[in-house]
Design a protein around this motif. Sequence first.
Motif, PDB file in Angstrom:
ATOM      1  N   GLU A   1      52.039  28.076  17.717  1.00 18.70           N
ATOM      2  CA  GLU A   1      53.381  27.668  17.273  1.00 18.70           C
ATOM      3  C   GLU A   1      53.596  26.164  17.474  1.00 18.70           C
ATOM      4  O   GLU A   1      54.172  25.497  16.629  1.00 18.70           O
ATOM      5  N   GLU A   2      53.106  25.655  18.609  1.00 17.01           N
ATOM      6  CA  GLU A   2      53.308  24.224  18.875  1.00 17.01           C
ATOM      7  C   GLU A   2      52.414  23.366  17.985  1.00 17.01           C
ATOM      8  O   GLU A   2      52.790  22.265  17.596  1.00 17.01           O
ATOM      9  N   MET A   3      51.209  23.857  17.680  1.00 15.53           N
ATOM     10  CA  MET A   3      50.347  23.103  16.762  1.00 15.53           C
ATOM     11  C   MET A   3      50.943  23.078  15.359  1.00 15.53           C
ATOM     12  O   MET A   3      50.846  22.078  14.646  1.00 15.53           O
ATOM     13  N   ASP A   4      51.589  24.173  14.977  1.00 14.19           N
ATOM     14  CA  ASP A   4      52.239  24.215  13.659  1.00 14.19           C
ATOM     15  C   ASP A   4      53.458  23.308  13.626  1.00 14.19           C
ATOM     16  O   ASP A   4      53.790  22.724  12.597  1.00 14.19           O
ATOM     17  N   ARG A   5      54.140  23.207  14.758  1.00 11.66           N
ATOM     18  CA  ARG A   5      55.393  22.450  14.825  1.00 11.66           C
ATOM     19  C   ARG A   5      55.163  20.949  14.865  1.00 11.66           C
ATOM     20  O   ARG A   5      55.903  20.170  14.299  1.00 11.66           O
ATOM     21  N   ASP A   6      54.087  20.517  15.616  1.00 11.59           N
ATOM     22  CA  ASP A   6      53.907  19.094  15.891  1.00 11.59           C
ATOM     23  C   ASP A   6      52.461  18.673  15.609  1.00 11.59           C
ATOM     24  O   ASP A   6      51.543  19.091  16.305  1.00 11.59           O
ATOM     25  N   PRO A   7      52.266  17.835  14.575  1.00 14.07           N
ATOM     26  CA  PRO A   7      50.896  17.421  14.232  1.00 14.07           C
ATOM     27  C   PRO A   7      50.220  16.579  15.315  1.00 14.07           C
ATOM     28  O   PRO A   7      49.007  16.386  15.273  1.00 14.07           O
ATOM     29  N   ALA A   8      50.982  16.067  16.292  1.00 12.12           N
ATOM     30  CA  ALA A   8      50.368  15.275  17.369  1.00 12.12           C
ATOM     31  C   ALA A   8      49.629  16.154  18.378  1.00 12.12           C
ATOM     32  O   ALA A   8      48.882  15.657  19.212  1.00 12.12           O
TER      33      ALA A   8
ATOM     34  N   VAL B   1      48.511   6.881  24.182  1.00 14.95           N
ATOM     35  CA  VAL B   1      48.730   6.173  22.916  1.00 14.95           C
ATOM     36  C   VAL B   1      49.459   7.037  21.880  1.00 14.95           C
ATOM     37  O   VAL B   1      49.454   6.724  20.691  1.00 14.95           O
ATOM     38  N   GLY B   2      50.101   8.116  22.342  1.00 12.52           N
ATOM     39  CA  GLY B   2      51.050   8.799  21.471  1.00 12.52           C
ATOM     40  C   GLY B   2      50.701  10.175  20.958  1.00 12.52           C
ATOM     41  O   GLY B   2      51.511  10.790  20.261  1.00 12.52           O
ATOM     42  N   GLN B   3      49.519  10.696  21.304  1.00 10.91           N
ATOM     43  CA  GLN B   3      49.204  12.055  20.865  1.00 10.91           C
ATOM     44  C   GLN B   3      49.626  13.053  21.961  1.00 10.91           C
ATOM     45  O   GLN B   3      50.059  12.650  23.030  1.00 10.91           O
ATOM     46  N   ARG B   4      49.497  14.339  21.665  1.00  8.60           N
ATOM     47  CA  ARG B   4      49.850  15.372  22.641  1.00  8.60           C
ATOM     48  C   ARG B   4      48.676  16.333  22.837  1.00  8.60           C
ATOM     49  O   ARG B   4      48.692  17.471  22.372  1.00  8.60           O
TER      50      ARG B   4
ATOM     51  N   SER C   1      57.101  24.689  26.593  1.00 12.94           N
ATOM     52  CA  SER C   1      57.806  23.578  27.258  1.00 12.94           C
ATOM     53  C   SER C   1      56.821  22.536  27.768  1.00 12.94           C
ATOM     54  O   SER C   1      57.092  21.329  27.704  1.00 12.94           O
ATOM     55  N   ALA C   2      55.701  23.004  28.290  1.00 12.11           N
ATOM     56  CA  ALA C   2      54.687  22.086  28.829  1.00 12.11           C
ATOM     57  C   ALA C   2      54.158  21.172  27.729  1.00 12.11           C
ATOM     58  O   ALA C   2      53.990  19.966  27.929  1.00 12.11           O
ATOM     59  N   ILE C   3      53.914  21.742  26.562  1.00 16.77           N
ATOM     60  CA  ILE C   3      53.375  20.954  25.446  1.00 16.77           C
ATOM     61  C   ILE C   3      54.404  19.928  24.972  1.00 16.77           C
ATOM     62  O   ILE C   3      54.061  18.820  24.588  1.00 16.77           O
ATOM     63  N   ARG C   4      55.669  20.289  25.058  1.00 15.94           N
ATOM     64  CA  ARG C   4      56.728  19.360  24.623  1.00 15.94           C
ATOM     65  C   ARG C   4      57.094  18.342  25.691  1.00 15.94           C
ATOM     66  O   ARG C   4      57.769  17.359  25.402  1.00 15.94           O
TER      67      ARG C   4
ATOM     68  N   GLU D   1      61.404  31.964  18.186  1.00 15.20           N
ATOM     69  CA  GLU D   1      61.301  30.730  18.953  1.00 15.20           C
ATOM     70  C   GLU D   1      62.066  30.786  20.281  1.00 15.20           C
ATOM     71  O   GLU D   1      63.251  31.090  20.310  1.00 15.20           O
ATOM     72  N   TYR D   2      61.388  30.492  21.376  1.00  8.70           N
ATOM     73  CA  TYR D   2      62.085  30.321  22.655  1.00  8.70           C
ATOM     74  C   TYR D   2      61.220  29.482  23.575  1.00  8.70           C
ATOM     75  O   TYR D   2      60.004  29.422  23.428  1.00  8.70           O
ATOM     76  N   THR D   3      61.869  28.815  24.532  1.00  5.27           N
ATOM     77  CA  THR D   3      61.137  28.097  25.571  1.00  5.27           C
ATOM     78  C   THR D   3      61.752  28.464  26.912  1.00  5.27           C
ATOM     79  O   THR D   3      62.885  28.931  26.989  1.00  5.27           O
ATOM     80  N   ILE D   4      60.975  28.249  27.964  1.00  4.32           N
ATOM     81  CA  ILE D   4      61.476  28.441  29.329  1.00  4.32           C
ATOM     82  C   ILE D   4      61.317  27.104  30.038  1.00  4.32           C
ATOM     83  O   ILE D   4      60.247  26.498  29.972  1.00  4.32           O
ATOM     84  N   PRO D   5      62.378  26.610  30.667  1.00  2.00           N
ATOM     85  CA  PRO D   5      62.284  25.268  31.273  1.00  2.00           C
ATOM     86  C   PRO D   5      61.273  25.209  32.419  1.00  2.00           C
ATOM     87  O   PRO D   5      61.134  26.167  33.188  1.00  2.00           O
TER      88      PRO D   5
END
Lengths: 319, 324
Positions: B16-23, B73-76, B160-163, B187-191
């Motif tokens: 889900e996170e790879m689909d959401r954010d290309p970085a 340098v800006g990737q994740r 959350s960790a990825i974000r 979609e959900y996250t846990i802090p």
Amino acid sequence: MDKENLIQMYYEMVLIRRLEERGAELYQQGKIGGFMHLYIGQEAVSTGLIAAREPRDRVITAYRDHGVAINCGISANEVMAELLGKSTGMSKGKGGSMHMADTSKNMWGGHAIVGGHLPIAAGFAIGDQYAGNDNITICMFGDGATNIGYFHEALNLAKTWNLRVLWVCENNQYGMGTAVDRASAVSEIRQKAEGYGMKNSRVDGMDVVKVHEAAAEALKYIRTEGKPYLLEIMTYRFRGHSMGDPERYRTQDEVKKWQEDDPIGIFRAYLAKKKIALGNDLDGIDAQVETEVQKAVEFAEASPEPGMDQLFADIYAEN
Amino acid sequence: MARITMREAISQALMEEMDRDPAVFILGEEVGVWGGTYAVTKGFYDKYGPERVKDTPIAENAIIGGAIGAAMVGQRPIAELMTINFGFSAMDYIVNQAPKLRYMFGGQFSVPMVIRAVGGGGRQLGATHSQTPDAIFAHFPGLVVVSPGTPADAKGLLKSAIRSNDPVLFLEHATMYQVRGEVPDGEYTIPLGKSTIQRPGKDLTIVTYCKGLELSMKAAEDLAKEGIEAEIVDLRTLRPLDMEPVLESFKKTNRAIVVEEGWKSYGVGAEIVSRIYEQAFDYVDAPILRVAQKEVPLPYNRNLEQAALPQVPDIIAAAKEVLK
């Protein structure tokens, strides 16, 4: 290279020299703490190297970083302030001599674990490759760093993944007090790149013009081929490894012999011979540098200490 | 709600996170063509390609150091360590670089990187491959250390960790990939940095996380049959540590045990117990006990290995001891 750029290189070399001479005095007065490693004698290396980069190319180096900071365009004020641990330093006084960075100048530190920044440099290039740009990462390190595992993991990855990194070994012939041939299986460091099928060369690091030419050629190769390159730059530090160095491992004669090859003296002779600048012009630059360094010391001494609110600041990006 | 395994939950979070954010990209040993040694990234290589699912050499310094650089340098990047035990080879990057770079350079950059690593004993892998060294990593300010105990938490915390803009060490347990649990749809996250009550109770507090949660839940069921209601607090994040639910529960029960899989000495339990004594001493009705691994390198032999690891009967015995 045009006259303006040659004069700029001369100015930077003298600035590094004078800034560090004053730094050494302040260290002896107890105004600078921790470890401090002087670049005196090696100024031609980073000056010639960094003059060849594009502004978009990243620079990362080891703990002998004051000169690299100056060459990347960080002001003498900020370097001096960081040395004194003041809030006006580029790392807000929390990094010190060994940890100078300014990402707005594409200078990414100042790293003090020997060899530790090499895989990070590979990581910059991974990031740039992933982003699809052709930025180059220039990663500088000493001869001592080529004996640790980080070096080999980083070079292997760089070649395997075609990362745009210019690996720059500043061979000043001693890893602290241990001569290269007492610590390294090969005394010609560039040979280590051969094991990774990586293009490499070796250049005289006391001559800034030669360094600049070699660096420009290496950067051109990396940019066009999309592959890494290892450049070994032969140099010598005129001062001890750090401020607390008894220098039992080399003779005064040896140091003296190298000091006759002072990179600033060599460059002055070159500029005169090529009729680019006469002694009087260069003396004018020296005087200008003298004033700039004096002002930097005054700026740093007058700058405030970091506030106690800085103690817990910037540990995490998020709360 | 869907009932899925821990493996599926982690895999979903990554996808889900790879689909959401290309970085976001993954790098590590055997994460690509092989599909991950614990099959967490199975199918990823085909879906995302070699640029986003990078098979690395067996070179932990290059993997974690490289991830740090790419993050600066800006990737994740999400770096996978085949096991946390191999993390010791990259100790400099995990504890000496990633957590310090931001602070040391006056906040000029951050390291938005996740290190996923498998730890834990119980699979007869011998002493060097079976450790639960969570406390070592939680010692260092600047690092975030997460270790989930349920599939729902694993998914929400990993997202959350990825974000997060900070370096996160995400510790999974080798024997828990088949554990099933209810996971919210969509979609959900846990802090990060929030402990939670996983089971309400009134008689004693069990503080635990990860594998310890699985064991403690079983122990609580057995204790309930004897009329003892244990309240279970799941730490989920070891650093930064959220003591609020622990203290709230303890002030109610006045008795507690801490269950962890790592060694007892200098461990997570030592930290929790100290904080309870420091912050809720007036509420202490009995010495707080720790259930942890015996102080031995884990042996290969199954019986010996199980004898060294904390077990459900150990938890029940400790619970009864603090209720005496």
